[in-house]
Design a protein around this motif. Structure first.
Motif, mmCIF file in Angstrom:
data_model
loop_
_atom_site.group_PDB
_atom_site.id
_atom_site.type_symbol
_atom_site.label_atom_id
_atom_site.label_comp_id
_atom_site.label_asym_id
_atom_site.label_seq_id
_atom_site.Cartn_x
_atom_site.Cartn_y
_atom_site.Cartn_z
ATOM 1 N N VAL A 50 -1.048 1.218 -10.779
ATOM 2 C CA VAL A 50 0.261 0.860 -10.235
ATOM 3 C C VAL A 50 0.860 2.120 -9.617
ATOM 4 C CG1 VAL A 50 2.588 0.098 -10.821
ATOM 5 C CG2 VAL A 50 0.620 -0.922 -11.963
ATOM 6 N N TYR A 51 1.229 2.014 -8.339
ATOM 7 C CA TYR A 51 1.868 3.143 -7.665
ATOM 8 C C TYR A 51 3.340 3.220 -8.051
ATOM 9 C CZ TYR A 51 -2.083 4.267 -4.694
ATOM 10 O OH TYR A 51 -3.308 4.673 -4.245
ATOM 11 N N ARG A 52 3.815 4.412 -8.274
ATOM 12 C CA ARG A 52 5.195 4.623 -8.690
ATOM 13 C C ARG A 52 6.198 4.244 -7.612
ATOM 14 N NH1 ARG A 52 8.488 8.284 -7.067
ATOM 15 N NH2 ARG A 52 6.798 9.599 -6.370
ATOM 16 N N GLN A 53 6.027 4.766 -6.405
ATOM 17 C CA GLN A 53 7.070 4.630 -5.386
ATOM 18 C C GLN A 53 7.436 3.179 -5.061
ATOM 19 O OE1 GLN A 53 6.270 6.559 -1.647
ATOM 20 N NE2 GLN A 53 8.443 6.742 -1.182
ATOM 21 N N PHE A 62 10.905 2.732 -13.978
ATOM 22 C CA PHE A 62 10.086 1.815 -14.764
ATOM 23 C C PHE A 62 9.157 2.549 -15.721
ATOM 24 C CE2 PHE A 62 7.272 2.843 -11.314
ATOM 25 C CZ PHE A 62 6.002 2.824 -11.883
ATOM 26 N N TRP A 63 8.707 3.750 -15.379
ATOM 27 C CA TRP A 63 7.760 4.506 -16.194
ATOM 28 C C TRP A 63 8.336 4.874 -17.556
ATOM 29 C CZ3 TRP A 63 9.840 6.006 -11.568
ATOM 30 C CH2 TRP A 63 10.819 6.987 -11.611
ATOM 31 N N GLU A 64 9.637 4.759 -17.710
ATOM 32 C CA GLU A 64 10.252 5.068 -18.999
ATOM 33 C C GLU A 64 10.136 3.905 -19.983
ATOM 34 O OE1 GLU A 64 14.241 6.279 -18.084
ATOM 35 O OE2 GLU A 64 13.573 8.115 -17.080
ATOM 36 N N LEU A 68 2.536 1.538 -19.722
ATOM 37 C CA LEU A 68 1.597 2.300 -18.896
ATOM 38 C C LEU A 68 0.589 2.997 -19.800
ATOM 39 C CD1 LEU A 68 4.284 3.922 -16.580
ATOM 40 C CD2 LEU A 68 2.957 1.833 -16.148
ATOM 41 N N GLU A 69 -0.597 3.239 -19.279
ATOM 42 C CA GLU A 69 -1.625 3.920 -20.063
ATOM 43 C C GLU A 69 -1.589 5.430 -19.851
ATOM 44 O OE1 GLU A 69 -3.524 2.260 -22.406
ATOM 45 O OE2 GLU A 69 -2.046 0.745 -21.842
ATOM 46 N N ARG A 70 -1.770 5.864 -18.605
ATOM 47 C CA ARG A 70 -1.747 7.305 -18.316
ATOM 48 C C ARG A 70 -1.497 7.529 -16.836
ATOM 49 N NH1 ARG A 70 -6.662 5.830 -20.057
ATOM 50 N NH2 ARG A 70 -6.245 6.769 -22.050
ATOM 51 N N PRO A 71 -0.957 8.687 -16.498
ATOM 52 C CA PRO A 71 -0.749 8.992 -15.074
ATOM 53 C C PRO A 71 -2.076 9.328 -14.395
ATOM 54 C CG PRO A 71 -0.011 10.827 -16.421
ATOM 55 C CD PRO A 71 -0.402 9.737 -17.363
ATOM 56 N N PHE A 103 -0.100 5.137 -12.024
ATOM 57 C CA PHE A 103 -0.464 5.029 -13.435
ATOM 58 C C PHE A 103 -1.553 3.984 -13.616
ATOM 59 C CE2 PHE A 103 3.993 6.034 -12.979
ATOM 60 C CZ PHE A 103 4.180 7.094 -13.848
ATOM 61 N N THR A 104 -2.382 4.175 -14.635
ATOM 62 C CA THR A 104 -3.289 3.105 -15.032
ATOM 63 C C THR A 104 -2.517 2.157 -15.944
ATOM 64 O OG1 THR A 104 -4.119 4.365 -16.931
ATOM 65 C CG2 THR A 104 -5.379 4.513 -14.879
ATOM 66 N N VAL A 105 -2.885 0.893 -15.865
ATOM 67 C CA VAL A 105 -2.254 -0.117 -16.702
ATOM 68 C C VAL A 105 -3.311 -1.082 -17.216
ATOM 69 C CG1 VAL A 105 -0.024 -0.056 -15.502
ATOM 70 C CG2 VAL A 105 -1.764 -1.669 -14.751
#
Length: 181
Positions: A50-53, A62-64, A68-71, A103-105
């Motif tokens: 999943v791309y952040r932007q 959303f990353w908070e 999510l698994e890892r960046p 991030f990986t999900v």
């Protein structure tokens, strides 16, 4: 089934369907999000990225809270032929620092969370529900138009817009294309 008329119906509660439902619900549209699985993401058995932007445009920071698994701190593009490949990679100093680039999900977790964001914004989510067909009718003297979906139960739900976001195992798009031929 409750309300049988919505501004929009979205078929499929994966990332595309949930993003569409969330965007419309945030803009005060009545939205029905229909998912065939037991819950959004129930049919997924693998992960993704999943791309952040673009995601933060819909759910700021959303990353908070997202599962999510890892960046991911670098990107690669592979150009392949039948017996060879060229790999091009890219990374940047910002990729290794919060809020990261992507991030990986695990899709079963992320899809459920993302569909819930659409629900929190006002969309209605129904699961364990198969959309069997679409309909489009002209009614009345003036030829007004109505459309919607037909559920496996035979119930019709009306809307102004139907968005098909069924994913790889969807059959409504294929059915519509073959009927037009």
């Amino acid at each position: 089934m409750g309300n049988d008329r919505y501004d929009a119906i979205v078929v499929g509660a994966g990332p595309a369907g949930s993003a569409a439902a969330l965007t419309m619900a945030q803009n005060n549209m009545s939205v029905l999000l229909v998912e065939r699985g037991e819950y959004a993401g129930a049919k997924n058995v693998f992960g993704g990225a999943v791309y952040r932007q673009p995601t933060e445009l819909l759910v700021p920071a959303f990353w908070e809270e997202a599962p999510l698994e890892r960046p991911i701190v670098s990107d690669e593009l592979w150009l392949m032929d039948t017996d060879s490949a060229v790999k091009i990679g890219f990374t940047g100093l910002k990729f290794a620092k919060p809020p990261y680039n992507k991030f990986t999900v695990i899709r079963a977790k992320f899809d459920r969370w993302f569909a819930n964001k659409a629900v929190q914004a006002g969309a209605r989510l129904i699961t364990n529900t198969l959309v069997k067909d679409l309909f489009y009718e002209k009614t009345g003297i003036m030829g007004s138009k109505t459309s919607g979906v037909v559920l496996e139960s035979g119930d019709r739900i009306y809307s102004d817009i139907v968005i098909l976001a069924e994913g790889v195992s969807g059959n409504l798009v294929e059915k519509q294309v073959s009927e037009k031929r």
